[in-house]
Scaffold this active site. Structure first.
Site, PDB file in Angstrom:
ATOM      1  N   GLU A   6     -27.137 -22.580  55.068  1.00  0.00           N
ATOM      2  CA  GLU A   6     -28.156 -22.256  54.073  1.00  0.00           C
ATOM      3  C   GLU A   6     -27.528 -21.980  52.710  1.00  0.00           C
ATOM      4  OE1 GLU A   6     -30.400 -18.991  55.579  1.00  0.00           O
ATOM      5  OE2 GLU A   6     -31.756 -20.266  56.743  1.00  0.00           O
ATOM      6  N   GLU A  31     -25.856 -17.775  64.275  1.00  0.00           N
ATOM      7  CA  GLU A  31     -26.480 -17.191  63.085  1.00  0.00           C
ATOM      8  C   GLU A  31     -25.566 -17.299  61.874  1.00  0.00           C
ATOM      9  OE1 GLU A  31     -29.187 -16.071  60.805  1.00  0.00           O
ATOM     10  OE2 GLU A  31     -29.744 -15.812  62.917  1.00  0.00           O
TER      11      GLU A  31
END
Length: 235
Positions: A73, A66
């Site tokens: 991102e 994650e």
């Protein structure tokens, strides 16, 4: 010449990155609370050293995946604010890595916890397996009445009383039904599947922007508490 970081400074930067990810990313918050719940729960089961290592590795893998996903991102967003197929592909691949890690953790958790939870569940269910069927309707009726009452009391003056509100009625009913099925089914797998469907109902209320996460959680707690109390006390 760039000043070299000390070991303490590097450690502080790393901790800052972890805390920032948990604070700013919704999925990291979810992973954090699930991991906390699982780790606390593991203290009540007789895990071997190898089983505990496997469990911790699975949890760590989800966090690492994650965090890499978040870093990718942020980097893509920093480079370009326009749509680009390669930018989308990079984000999709990173998200896929998180999904694989999450699925792996679910499988590990199932293999480690299922048999142990199943034994405890069978003992509890044995005590109430004679409960009359009409308790099911009593529990559902109480959930509906309490949900309507809470919606009326905490109505915030937007929309209708039955759309939105402090407590999600759909979540309350679905989790109450899941609790009843878990009691009457006398099988941990059936209970797990029932609660999985209830979670999907709650998730759909959030995705549809009808309820917040808090409202769905409140509804879930209401449904579970009513279901347990009716079958434990009245039953």
């Amino acid at each position: 010449m760039k000043e070299r970081r000390t070991l303490i400074e590097s450690f502080n930067y790393a901790v800052t990155g972890i805390l920032s990810a948990i604070k700013e990313e919704k999925n990291m918050k979810i992973h954090y609370f699930i991991a906390l719940f699982v780790i606390i729960g593991s203290m009540f089961f007789d895990f071997t050293r190898i089983e505990l290592l496997i469990l911790l590795f699975a949890i760590t893998l989800v966090f690492v995946a994650e965090m890499f996903n978040t870093a990718i991102e942020k980097t893509v967003d920093l480079i370009t604010d326009e749509f680009h197929p390669l930018a989308k592909l990079a984000k999709d691949i990173a998200a896929g890595a998180v999904l694989i890690a999450a699925i792996n953790s679910l499988i590990v958790g199932y293999l480690l916890f299922f048999d142990r939870i199943n034994n405890v569940t069978e003992i509890v269910l044995f005590k109430i397996k004679k409960s009359p069927i009409h308790l099911t309707f009593i529990a559902l009726l109480l959930v509906v009445i309490l949900t309507i009452g809470l919606k009326a009391i905490f109505y915030r003056g937007r929309g209708t009383h039955f759309q939105g509100g402090t407590v999600s009625g759909h979540s309350a009913i679905s989790f109450c039904v899941a609790t009843i099925i878990a009691f009457l089914g006398e099988n941990a797998l059936i209970g797990t599947l029932s609660y999985s469907l209830a979670i999907l109902v709650g998730e759909s209320r959030i995705e549809g922007k009808i309820h917040t996460l808090f409202e769905v959680v409140m509804g879930a707690l209401l449904g579970i508490i009513v279901g347990v109390l009716v079958f434990q006390i009245v039953g």
